[in-house]
Design an enzyme around this catalytic site. Structure first.
Site, PDB file in Angstrom:
ATOM      1  N   HIS B 119       0.996  -1.118   0.008  1.00  0.00           N
ATOM      2  CA  HIS B 119      -0.074   0.015   0.060  1.00  0.00           C
ATOM      3  C   HIS B 119       0.953   1.032  -0.014  1.00  0.00           C
ATOM      4  O   HIS B 119       1.995   1.197   0.507  1.00  0.00           O
ATOM      5  CB  HIS B 119      -0.750   0.166   1.148  1.00  0.00           C
ATOM      6  CG  HIS B 119      -1.941   0.983   1.354  1.00  0.00           C
ATOM      7  ND1 HIS B 119      -1.545   2.476   1.695  1.00  0.00           N
ATOM      8  CD2 HIS B 119      -3.349   1.011   1.256  1.00  0.00           C
ATOM      9  CE1 HIS B 119      -2.630   2.936   1.811  1.00  0.00           C
ATOM     10  NE2 HIS B 119      -3.706   2.308   1.422  1.00  0.00           N
ATOM     11  N   ASP B 196       3.101  -4.130   8.039  1.00  0.00           N
ATOM     12  CA  ASP B 196       1.869  -3.283   7.868  1.00  0.00           C
ATOM     13  C   ASP B 196       0.719  -4.583   8.084  1.00  0.00           C
ATOM     14  O   ASP B 196       0.663  -5.100   7.073  1.00  0.00           O
ATOM     15  CB  ASP B 196       1.696  -2.685   6.437  1.00  0.00           C
ATOM     16  CG  ASP B 196       0.385  -2.363   6.133  1.00  0.00           C
ATOM     17  OD1 ASP B 196      -0.829  -2.435   6.875  1.00  0.00           O
ATOM     18  OD2 ASP B 196       0.167  -1.834   4.783  1.00  0.00           O
ATOM     19  N   GLN B 199      -4.701  -5.131   6.907  1.00  0.00           N
ATOM     20  CA  GLN B 199      -5.408  -5.841   6.545  1.00  0.00           C
ATOM     21  C   GLN B 199      -5.426  -7.237   7.246  1.00  0.00           C
ATOM     22  O   GLN B 199      -6.022  -8.462   6.636  1.00  0.00           O
ATOM     23  CB  GLN B 199      -5.181  -6.190   4.895  1.00  0.00           C
ATOM     24  CG  GLN B 199      -5.396  -4.911   4.021  1.00  0.00           C
ATOM     25  CD  GLN B 199      -6.909  -4.339   4.100  1.00  0.00           C
ATOM     26  OE1 GLN B 199      -7.796  -5.089   4.220  1.00  0.00           O
ATOM     27  NE2 GLN B 199      -7.123  -2.872   3.667  1.00  0.00           N
ATOM     28  N   LYS B 222     -10.771  -0.527  10.288  1.00  0.00           N
ATOM     29  CA  LYS B 222     -11.017  -1.969   9.547  1.00  0.00           C
ATOM     30  C   LYS B 222     -11.356  -3.007  10.088  1.00  0.00           C
ATOM     31  O   LYS B 222     -11.702  -3.812   9.618  1.00  0.00           O
ATOM     32  CB  LYS B 222      -9.577  -2.247   8.632  1.00  0.00           C
ATOM     33  CG  LYS B 222      -9.169  -0.851   7.639  1.00  0.00           C
ATOM     34  CD  LYS B 222      -7.980  -1.428   6.855  1.00  0.00           C
ATOM     35  CE  LYS B 222      -7.508  -0.330   5.956  1.00  0.00           C
ATOM     36  NZ  LYS B 222      -8.250   0.330   4.817  1.00  0.00           N
ATOM     37  N   CYS B 361      -4.728   2.464  -3.798  1.00  0.00           N
ATOM     38  CA  CYS B 361      -3.546   3.062  -3.387  1.00  0.00           C
ATOM     39  C   CYS B 361      -2.322   2.066  -3.321  1.00  0.00           C
ATOM     40  O   CYS B 361      -1.546   1.914  -2.309  1.00  0.00           O
ATOM     41  CB  CYS B 361      -3.734   3.132  -1.791  1.00  0.00           C
ATOM     42  SG  CYS B 361      -4.816   4.423  -1.351  1.00  0.00           S
TER      43      CYS B 361
END
Lengths: 151, 404
Positions: B119, B196, B199, B222, B361
């Site tokens: 991302h 990261d 997700q 999220k 993104c």
């Protein structure tokens, strides 16, 4: 399909999306501009061949949605042979049409097909991307135009 | 028939829009009543500025904030609660690491390695850090199935590498990465592993202390929590060596005329009045997720993804990107011949189906995949088989309208 969507995706728009006109590079063009939509990553390039004050030839290439591609295709047909001032006037009238501020009476039936865009504010950028690039190229500007900047 | 894992009625927005098929949870999730109520209750009964007043209400606000941190740390498998730093979200967490650990440790001639699937939030901060420091910025490429080419990545991680930054789960493709192996590759050359987790945390069980990474970033919105809250987890040994990120109230121990000393963790990295509302809401969200169970959530998403991949793949002209369902999270990214994702999503919207269209993104990934954009359907615990079949029917109809 709802009526407003049918109006947005009129057959002339779908036809130009599938078979865009003037979808080519003009070698040795007098001006060239790139249009970027940073929100979606779409980009297209417009080439202009000026003959004095007249748009002798205009073309485009790039990737984009049906609205932006059809708009670019119909734009090239519309401004070809027009003077710089006429092309800029058409830009103003087209922008008024897609934002619901004008009826596009002088633009001809092809471009008036974009009247449905005014009901979808998010798609105004798609419809106007090639026009911004054309305006910039005709004015002899070289920096890329983006849909996020001032018109 | 796969029903939603939790009742749609738990989510007021889904109750307000009964025909909405919300397939964009990878962008942001909907919020259960429990989260909305926790935030309202905080403002109606507890609100005051924490860490400030000596009065009882301020102490209660401090307690609510700390209690929330404890709950979220437990959920993430973080034993040392003070090593969970609240931020605005993943983007701020990654920028924090780049601006503090990165600027302190990355010098000219050093190297930072990322992957092609990142991302922009886990790409641009490192690219810009390298430009400023005169360091090398290298991108590990992917296999045709959208997974990290591990031998290629290993070859890029040279002795001058200081940071290896990678996603746990790809937002654009859904790929679940083998982050333990990547962390080992980083540690073998003395680099830090920055992950990261935006997700991952909402969809698979994450136990930070056993991941082996040095920094882990995530976003609350999220994972059923509110927007504007998220976190960064690291170890005390690393956080103690880092300079502060922002200067201001709360993060200081003593401010002299000429010098200032820093507060202890986590406050050293939380300048200004904290987002107590966000922390309280996120704590309610992880409680909700824990009650359902992350393994059940993942299994539910796998079932829906498997079905969506199979049914979409059978439509003419449709190509699903990314790895097979058993190696991905609840994301299905696809392209349709001759149909631009924006047009497709516009037509799906007319059928009350909300999907994401665009570059997600992840422009470096899109360039390498040879597509300007994709359509992405993402699933969560409130989705059902009916959502999948409605999606497939609508894609089929829209493609016919647009492509022919």
């Amino acid at each position: 399909m709802p009526a407003d969507l049918e109006e947005l995706y009129q057959s002339i728009i779908l036809d130009h999306n599938r078979r865009p006109q003037n979808f080519r590079v003009i070698e040795n063009a007098t001006a060239h501009a790139e249009g970027l939509n940073p929100m979606c990553g779409d980009q297209l390039q417009v080439w202009v061949q000026m003959d004095g004050d007249t748009v002798a030839d205009v073309s485009f290439q790039g990737s984009g949605c049906a609205i932006s591609k059809a708009s670019a295709s119909l734009m090239t047909q519309a401004v070809k042979g027009k003077t710089r001032a006429e092309a800029e006037g058409m830009f103003d009238r087209f922008l008024a049409l897609v934002t619901g501020k004008g009826d596009g009476a002088e633009l001809g039936t092809g471009l008036r097909a974009f009247s449905g865009v005014s009901k979808f504010p998010l798609r105004v950028k798609c419809a106007s991307l090639a026009w911004h690039a054309m305006k910039s190229a005709v004015a002899g500007k070289t920096a890329p135009v983006t849909t996020e900047g001032p018109a | 028939m796969i029903d939603s894992l939790v009742p749609r009625s738990d989510f007021p927005l889904l109750a307000t829009h009964p025909i909405l098929r919300y397939l964009d949870s990878a962008a942001t999730s909907q919020k259960p009543r429990a989260v909305i109520d926790a935030i309202s209750n905080y403002y109606e009964t507890v609100n005051a500025n924490p860490h400030r007043g000596a009065y009882a209400l301020s102490a209660a606000a401090t307690e609510a904030y700390q209690h929330s941190r404890d709950g979220i740390a437990t959920f993430l498998g973080v034993a040392d609660t003070d090593t969970l730093i609240f931020t605005r979200g993943t983007t701020e967490s990654l920028n924090l690491v780049a601006a503090t650990w990165g600027r302190t440790n990355v010098r000219a001639g050093d190297r930072v390695v990322v992957t092609r699937m990142e991302h922009h939030a886990n790409f641009v901060p490192w690219q810009q850090l390298c430009l400023a420091a005169g360091a090398e910025f290298r991108i590990a490429e992917l296999t045709p199935l959208g997974e990290i080419d591990m031998p290629g990545l290993a070859a890029l991680i040279t002795p001058n590498t200081k940071i290896v930054a990678f996603g746990h789960v790809s937002n654009a493709l859904g790929t679940i990465n083998d982050i333990a192996t990547i962390a080992q590759l980083a540690h073998a050359v003395g680099a830090v592993a920055v992950c990261d987790g935006a997700q991952a945390v909402p969809h698979i069980a994450v136990t930070f202390d056993s991941l082996g990474v040095d920094f882990y970033a995530f976003s609350g919105h999220k994972m059923l929590g509110p927007m504007g809250i998220g976190g960064l987890v690291s170890s005390r040994a690393i956080l103690d060596t880092m300079p502060p990120y922002q200067m201001g109230g709360d993060m200081i121990a003593m401010v002299g005329d000429a010098q200032t000393s820093w507060n202890v963790l986590p406050h050293k990295f939380e300048a200004g009045t904290p987002n107590v509302e966000g922390a309280v809401g996120l704590a309610a969200a992880v409680e909700y997720l824990s009650d359902v169970g992350l393994s059940r959530i993942h299994a539910h998403e796998m079932a829906l993804v498997d079905m969506a991949m199979r049914m979409l793949g059978e439509l003419p002209g449709v190509r699903v990107l990314g790895p097979p369902s058993e190696r991905r999270s609840g994301v299905v990214s696809f392209v349709v011949d001759g149909v631009h994702p924006h047009d497709l999503s516009q037509l799906l919207d007319a059928d009350s189906i909300a999907v994401r269209a665009g570059h997600h993104c992840a422009q470096p990934l899109m360039r390498a995949s040879g597509v300007p954009a994709t359509t992405r359907a993402s699933f969560y615990l409130y989705n059902s088989e009916a959502d999948v079949t409605a999606l497939v029917t609508a894609v089929e109809r829209a493609s016919r309208k647009l492509a022919h």
